[in-house]
Write a protein that holds these residues in place. Structure first.
Motif, PDB file in Angstrom:
ATOM      1  N   ARG A   1     -27.473  -3.803 -25.738  1.00  0.00           N
ATOM      2  CA  ARG A   1     -27.533  -2.793 -26.784  1.00  0.00           C
ATOM      3  C   ARG A   1     -28.039  -3.319 -28.123  1.00  0.00           C
ATOM      4  O   ARG A   1     -28.358  -2.542 -29.011  1.00  0.00           O
TER       5      ARG A   1
ATOM      6  N   GLU B   1     -30.496  -4.479 -30.934  1.00  0.00           N
ATOM      7  CA  GLU B   1     -31.851  -4.016 -31.203  1.00  0.00           C
ATOM      8  C   GLU B   1     -32.897  -5.009 -30.675  1.00  0.00           C
ATOM      9  O   GLU B   1     -32.848  -6.196 -30.954  1.00  0.00           O
TER      10      GLU B   1
ATOM     11  N   ALA C   1     -29.603   2.170 -24.241  1.00  0.00           N
ATOM     12  CA  ALA C   1     -30.581   1.077 -24.266  1.00  0.00           C
ATOM     13  C   ALA C   1     -31.561   1.139 -23.114  1.00  0.00           C
ATOM     14  O   ALA C   1     -32.670   0.599 -23.205  1.00  0.00           O
TER      15      ALA C   1
END
Length: 247
Positions: free
Chosen positions: A110, A112, A161
């Protein structure tokens, strides 16, 4: 998130065991060309799926990698060819395998940019014409129209995600094109309200639910109040996509 070293010993028995792993392996192999000779299973966990892929496709050399020592140790006992490694930096030279698989992995990444990096690494180690096979929208597979789903709906994370659109975009940026899909059943993973409530309190649904403040306690109480708290609802259905290195 789960402590996978701690979870390793009983991970399979709490997630459908061999029937679930077998369904996943069969679905993966429907998307891996018969001409493939080397396959790398990234985030292989205990190796339950990895082992069955190897057994069900004689002649296919299968190896796995996982970042958890506890998981990798069990996978090594099952399959032998397993490395303890970060899936963002695979310990392989470029263009050396015919297939890369990622089953129940991307939804956990998850932070970035991490999924994009992992997709790029899969593309890097693939030979021309090789395929990347991965589960997508994993958490959505648990939505079976049950009362548990209705209770959790207000707390669903808005941007998973492993969303299909995101994974497809990342794949395209690495020279991979979609070439197929498959669906399989998560045998033995139908949830009961009581187990779901305990999982919420443990933080097991971190990839699926956003539970700020006291939201976890409120949701757990609502789940505990549902009728037939120990009756399992319908098993989930998971989706795989295959992406091929463009000619």
């Amino acid at each position: 998130m789960l402590d996978y070293d701690e979870q390793a010993a009983h991970y399979d028995s709490t997630r459908g065991g061999t029937p679930r792993a077998g369904a996943a392996a069969d679905a993966v192999l429907r998307l891996v060309p018969g001409s493939a000779r080397r396959l790398l299973d990234i985030g292989c966990g205990t190796g339950s799926v990895t082992e069955l892929i190897a057994r069900r496709r004689p002649g296919l050399r299968v190896a796995g990698v996982d970042a958890s020592y506890g998981m990798a140790r069990l996978a090594h006992e099952r399959t032998g060819a397993v490395a303890l490694a970060d899936v963002r930096r695979l310990p392989l030279a470029s263009g050396t395998v015919d297939a890369v698989t990622a089953v129940w992995l991307l939804h956990l990444l998850r932070a970035e940019g991490v999924v994009q990096v992992v997709v790029a690494e899969a593309a890097r180690v693939l030979r021309p014409g090789g395929v990347f096979v991965t589960t997508v929208d994993k958490d959505a597979g648990h939505d079976v129209g049950s009362d548990i789903d209705a209770a959790q709906a207000p707390f669903l994370s808005p941007r998973p995600a492993d969303a299909v659109a995101l994974v497809t975009e990342y794949a395209d940026g690495c020279g991979l094109e979609p070439v197929g899909e498959a669906v399989f059943t998560g045998h033995g993973q139908g949830r009961t309200p009581r187990r779901a409530a305990r999982a919420v309190l443990r933080g097991d649904y971190a990839s699926r639910l956003s539970l700020p403040g006291q939201a976890a306690q409120r949701l757990a109480a609502e789940l505990d109040s549902l009728p037939e708290p120990d009756r399992a609802r319908r098993d989930p259905e998971f989706r795989l996509m295959a992406f091929r290195v463009r000619p």
